[in-house]
Design a protein around this motif. Structure first.
Motif, short mmCIF file in Angstrom:
data_model
loop_
_atom_site.label_atom_id
_atom_site.label_comp_id
_atom_site.label_asym_id
_atom_site.label_seq_id
_atom_site.Cartn_x
_atom_site.Cartn_y
_atom_site.Cartn_z
N GLN A 317 0.83 -1.20 0.00
CA GLN A 317 0.00 0.00 0.00
C GLN A 317 0.87 1.25 0.00
OE1 GLN A 317 -2.51 -0.60 3.49
NE2 GLN A 317 -4.08 -1.61 2.25
N ASN A 318 0.29 2.34 -0.54
CA ASN A 318 0.99 3.64 -0.60
C ASN A 318 2.42 3.50 -1.14
OD1 ASN A 318 -1.28 4.87 0.72
ND2 ASN A 318 -0.51 4.05 2.66
N PRO A 319 2.59 2.87 -2.30
CA PRO A 319 3.94 2.61 -2.82
C PRO A 319 4.66 3.88 -3.26
CG PRO A 319 2.30 2.06 -4.48
CD PRO A 319 1.54 2.39 -3.22
N LYS A 320 5.97 3.88 -3.03
CA LYS A 320 6.83 4.97 -3.50
C LYS A 320 7.73 4.44 -4.62
CE LYS A 320 6.95 6.97 1.17
NZ LYS A 320 6.24 5.87 1.85
N PHE A 321 7.14 3.64 -5.51
CA PHE A 321 7.89 3.07 -6.63
C PHE A 321 6.92 2.87 -7.79
CE2 PHE A 321 6.79 -0.47 -3.65
CZ PHE A 321 5.80 -1.08 -4.40
N ASP A 322 7.48 2.66 -8.97
CA ASP A 322 6.66 2.32 -10.13
C ASP A 322 6.19 0.87 -9.97
OD1 ASP A 322 5.93 2.94 -13.13
OD2 ASP A 322 6.85 0.94 -13.12
N ARG A 323 4.88 0.66 -10.03
CA ARG A 323 4.33 -0.66 -9.74
C ARG A 323 4.87 -1.74 -10.69
NH1 ARG A 323 -0.96 0.30 -10.21
NH2 ARG A 323 -1.09 -0.49 -12.34
N GLU A 324 4.96 -1.43 -11.98
CA GLU A 324 5.43 -2.43 -12.95
C GLU A 324 6.91 -2.75 -12.74
OE1 GLU A 324 4.88 -5.29 -15.59
OE2 GLU A 324 3.25 -3.95 -15.00
N PHE A 325 7.70 -1.74 -12.40
CA PHE A 325 9.11 -1.97 -12.09
C PHE A 325 9.24 -2.96 -10.94
CE2 PHE A 325 12.72 -1.16 -9.34
CZ PHE A 325 13.79 -1.15 -10.21
N MET A 326 8.49 -2.71 -9.85
CA MET A 326 8.63 -3.56 -8.67
C MET A 326 8.08 -4.96 -8.93
SD MET A 326 10.01 -3.71 -5.75
CE MET A 326 10.28 -2.00 -5.30
N PHE A 327 7.02 -5.06 -9.73
CA PHE A 327 6.49 -6.38 -10.10
C PHE A 327 7.58 -7.19 -10.79
CE2 PHE A 327 4.60 -9.06 -13.44
CZ PHE A 327 3.74 -9.84 -12.70
N GLN A 328 8.31 -6.57 -11.71
CA GLN A 328 9.36 -7.28 -12.45
C GLN A 328 10.55 -7.58 -11.56
OE1 GLN A 328 8.73 -8.47 -15.32
NE2 GLN A 328 6.94 -7.29 -15.96
N TRP A 329 10.89 -6.66 -10.65
CA TRP A 329 12.01 -6.94 -9.73
C TRP A 329 11.66 -8.13 -8.85
CZ3 TRP A 329 12.70 -7.37 -4.48
CH2 TRP A 329 14.03 -7.49 -4.06
N LEU A 330 10.45 -8.17 -8.32
CA LEU A 330 10.03 -9.29 -7.49
C LEU A 330 10.03 -10.60 -8.27
CD1 LEU A 330 7.14 -7.58 -5.50
CD2 LEU A 330 9.24 -8.50 -4.50
N GLU A 331 9.68 -10.54 -9.55
CA GLU A 331 9.72 -11.73 -10.39
C GLU A 331 11.16 -12.21 -10.54
OE1 GLU A 331 8.33 -14.84 -12.07
OE2 GLU A 331 6.83 -13.26 -11.78
#
Length: 404
Positions: A317-331
């Motif tokens: 919640q309340n992210p301070k990052f680009d959601r797609e960037f973090m999705f790919q980093w987590l992948e």
């Protein structure tokens, strides 16, 4: 199209609609089994791991003196090789190469057909035929059928060779397209994996190997808990109670199974949660990044629909990052979560472990550039996957309708 009798398929080519019924024959009457031959001094050996589906993916050079004792079946163009061990895998091959030095394992039954080879190959791939083979196989973990029993199995074939050839040509074209799209899909997935390893910093590094032009600033090390409020989903209990669910609700219920079915991008949820259920969970009304911490552990999820979130997920919640960037980093990071599990046991993730995990972040503009790049690759992968599935389903339907 014709109505089906026992000796007429549901679907026939137009020119054969008024042709004779098909006839029932034993495989041993339609093909010579395991023809005798003299092995060359040096040859290319094909074992049971060499064929996947209807494709020959590998082979190795052997000499007559050093080859395994199972290297016995010298291939001739047009031969069909049927996997007799675990036949449910349907790894069967039509040899169509212009070489006379390929030798197959005795784990295959070699058929030299008097009918169209591709017609025969497609016929032995059909589910009802595989079931008939398994019914006559011995063994449980490794069911197998011997060549003599296989030769006794009966199939129905068109009387005229022209119809055999036409059907065989159709399935040859379908298999070619399936192979083409399978390779495109594998190539795109491999390309993405390579970019994931190069466009995020390796462990101990502060910058990635590969960057887009114009970006030179250093990446910053942060903890995930510093760049988002990470909270766990919640599940009403007991989860089986029907009062928590309502088919007319506009709020979905996100389950672990939805993640695997939709490759981590949730755009539709079949199960709906009731007003009472919504009070017992965390309801999201706009897109959010999630992380699975149960079953499919460490799988990142982007949820695009209104949903209640199961307690097997963490919500960013309340992210301070680009959601797609973090999705790919987590992948990319997903295999690393295994460090939190004991050998031989399931990984146990919790919100504190995830909050404390360090991540290297570039500025927002570079994050968006990277995220968009991988999102486009994911779109391409999805297109290839859908095309492949469509072709596979089409082949399955034709196998069911064009054979008796």
């Amino acid at each position: 199209m014709t109505g089906q009798t026992d000796l007429v398929p549901k679907r026939r080519f137009q020119e054969f609609l008024n042709s004779h019924d098909w006839e029932q024959r034993k495989l041993g009457e339609l093909a010579e089994f395991n023809p005798k031959s003299m092995l060359p001094d040096k040859f290319e050996y094909v074992d049971l791991e060499s064929v996947v589906g209807t494709d020959l993916i590998t082979h190795r050079t052997e000499s007559k003196e050093s080859a395994p004792s199972r290297a016995q079946r010298l291939a001739q163009r047009g031969d069909v090789f049927y996997q007799t061990v675990r036949p449910y895998q349907k790894n069967n091959y039509l040899y169509d190469l212009p070489y006379d030095n390929y030798v197959f394992s005795t784990g295959y039954a070699q058929m030299r057909p008097s009918i169209d080879s591709y017609f025969l190959l497609s016929r032995v791939q059909e589910e009802l035929f595989v079931k008939a083979v398994l019914d006559r196989s011995t063994g449980t973990s490794y069911p197998a059928i011997n060549s003599n029993d296989l030769a006794e199995l009966e199939i129905k074939v068109p009387i005229y060779g022209e119809e055999q050839v036409k059907i065989g040509s159709l399935f040859r074209s379908l298999d070619h397209l399936i192979t083409l799209h399978q390779r495109k899909l594998e190539k795109t997935k491999a390309l993405k994996a390579a970019y994931l390893s190069e466009m995020f910093p390796a462990e101990g590094e502060s910058e990635p190997k590969r960057r887009f032009a114009g970006f030179t600033g250093a990446w910053e090390q942060r903890e995930l808990g510093e760049v988002a409020d990470i909270v766990r989903g919640a599940s009403p209990r007991p989860i089986q109670d029907p009062k928590w669910f309502d088919d007319k609700s506009d709020v979905g219920w996100l389950r672990i199974s939805d993640v695997t079915e939709q490759e981590g991008r949730i755009r539709y949820l079949e199960q709906r949660i009731s007003k009472a259920g919504q009070e017992k969970t965390r309801v999201l009304t706009e897109p959010h990044l999630l992380l699975s911490i149960a079953a499919t552990v460490g799988k990142p999820v982007v949820n695009y629909v209104k949903t209640g979130v199961h307690d097997g997920f963490l919500i960013f919640q309340n992210p301070k990052f680009d959601r797609e960037f973090m999705f790919q980093w987590l992948e990319m990071f997903r295999p690393q979560w295994q460090q939190y599990g004991q050998p031989g046991s399931q990984v146990n993730l919790n919100s504190n472990l995830v909050k404390d995990q360090e991540v290297m972040l570039p500025d927002g503009e570079e994050q968006k550039k990277i995220g968009d790049f991988f999102a486009n690759l994911d779109t391409l992968i999805t297109l290839h996957q859908r095309k492949l599935e469509k072709l596979q389903n089409l082949k399955k339907a034709y196998l069911n309708e064009m054979y008796v």
